[in-house]
Scaffold this active site. Structure first.
Site, PDB file in Angstrom:
ATOM      1  N   GLU A 149       0.622  -1.327  -0.138  1.00  0.00           N
ATOM      2  CA  GLU A 149      -0.035   0.169   0.135  1.00  0.00           C
ATOM      3  C   GLU A 149       0.892   1.142   0.003  1.00  0.00           C
ATOM      4  O   GLU A 149       0.543   2.290  -0.846  1.00  0.00           O
ATOM      5  CB  GLU A 149      -0.953   0.139   1.249  1.00  0.00           C
ATOM      6  CG  GLU A 149      -1.981  -1.273   1.387  1.00  0.00           C
ATOM      7  CD  GLU A 149      -1.434  -2.478   2.185  1.00  0.00           C
ATOM      8  OE1 GLU A 149      -2.030  -2.981   2.641  1.00  0.00           O
ATOM      9  OE2 GLU A 149      -0.055  -2.563   2.166  1.00  0.00           O
ATOM     10  N   CYS A 186      -2.863  -2.454   7.073  1.00  0.00           N
ATOM     11  CA  CYS A 186      -2.569  -2.520   8.661  1.00  0.00           C
ATOM     12  C   CYS A 186      -2.718  -0.985   9.077  1.00  0.00           C
ATOM     13  O   CYS A 186      -2.778   0.036   8.384  1.00  0.00           O
ATOM     14  CB  CYS A 186      -1.135  -3.150   8.958  1.00  0.00           C
ATOM     15  SG  CYS A 186       0.337  -1.901   8.231  1.00  0.00           S
TER      16      CYS A 186
END
Length: 167
Positions: A66, A100
């Site tokens: 990401e 996360c």
């Protein structure tokens, strides 16, 4: 002037973009990295970045798919003289696993309005499972979350990777 958020992608677009993320994830897994892939898509539907985890390759704890997708997408826009600097306020991030806390924070800071992910992360997810960082009203931005796109396929890829590495 800030970018105007684009309309939500269609389920067909999400499915296709997740296919790109899955391809990247498979390649990362073949190289020994955790098989997580991400795709950053601009508001016009242009794919700005297709990346996978590179933590093992670069010995970098921040080299999550990401974060790399956000970084490369912003760099691509800057090189093209397009966009609003580091603000990715018309983009969608598509990723094989729920982000996360670090990656959820990066989504907020980059002003990404939408994240689409495949598998839930019951141990470290920060988009609704363990935490919900991206929709916490205490922050100055929130992210629309769409979960479960090709979720079984994404989860199986991770499950198979870890099963093979535990034996």
């Amino acid at each position: 002037m800030p970018a105007v958020p684009s309309p939500a992608p269609t389920p067909e677009q999400e499915h296709a973009w997740m296919g790109l993320a899955l391809e990247a994830a498979r390649a990362a897994g073949a190289d020994g990295d955790v098989p997580i892939g991400a795709v950053l898509v601009g508001g016009d539907g242009e794919v700005l970045a297709v990346v996978a985890n590179e933590r093992e390759r670069h010995h970098d704890p921040t080299a999550h798919a990401e974060v790399l997708a956000l970084r490369r997408g912003a760099e691509a826009r800057a090189a093209a003289g397009a966009g609003d600097g580091w603000r990715l306020s018309d983009c969608t991030l598509v990723v094989t696993l729920e982000p996360c806390p670090m990656c959820a924070g990066a989504l907020l800071l980059a002003r990404v309005p939408r994240v689409v992910f495949g598998a839930w992360d019951p141990k470290a997810g920060a988009c609704g499972s363990v935490l919900d960082v991206v929709r916490d009203p205490r922050f100055n931005h929130d992210v629309h979350v769409r979960a479960g796109v090709r979720g079984d396929e994404c989860a199986a890829l991770l499950r198979d990777f870890f099963a093979a590495h535990r034996d």
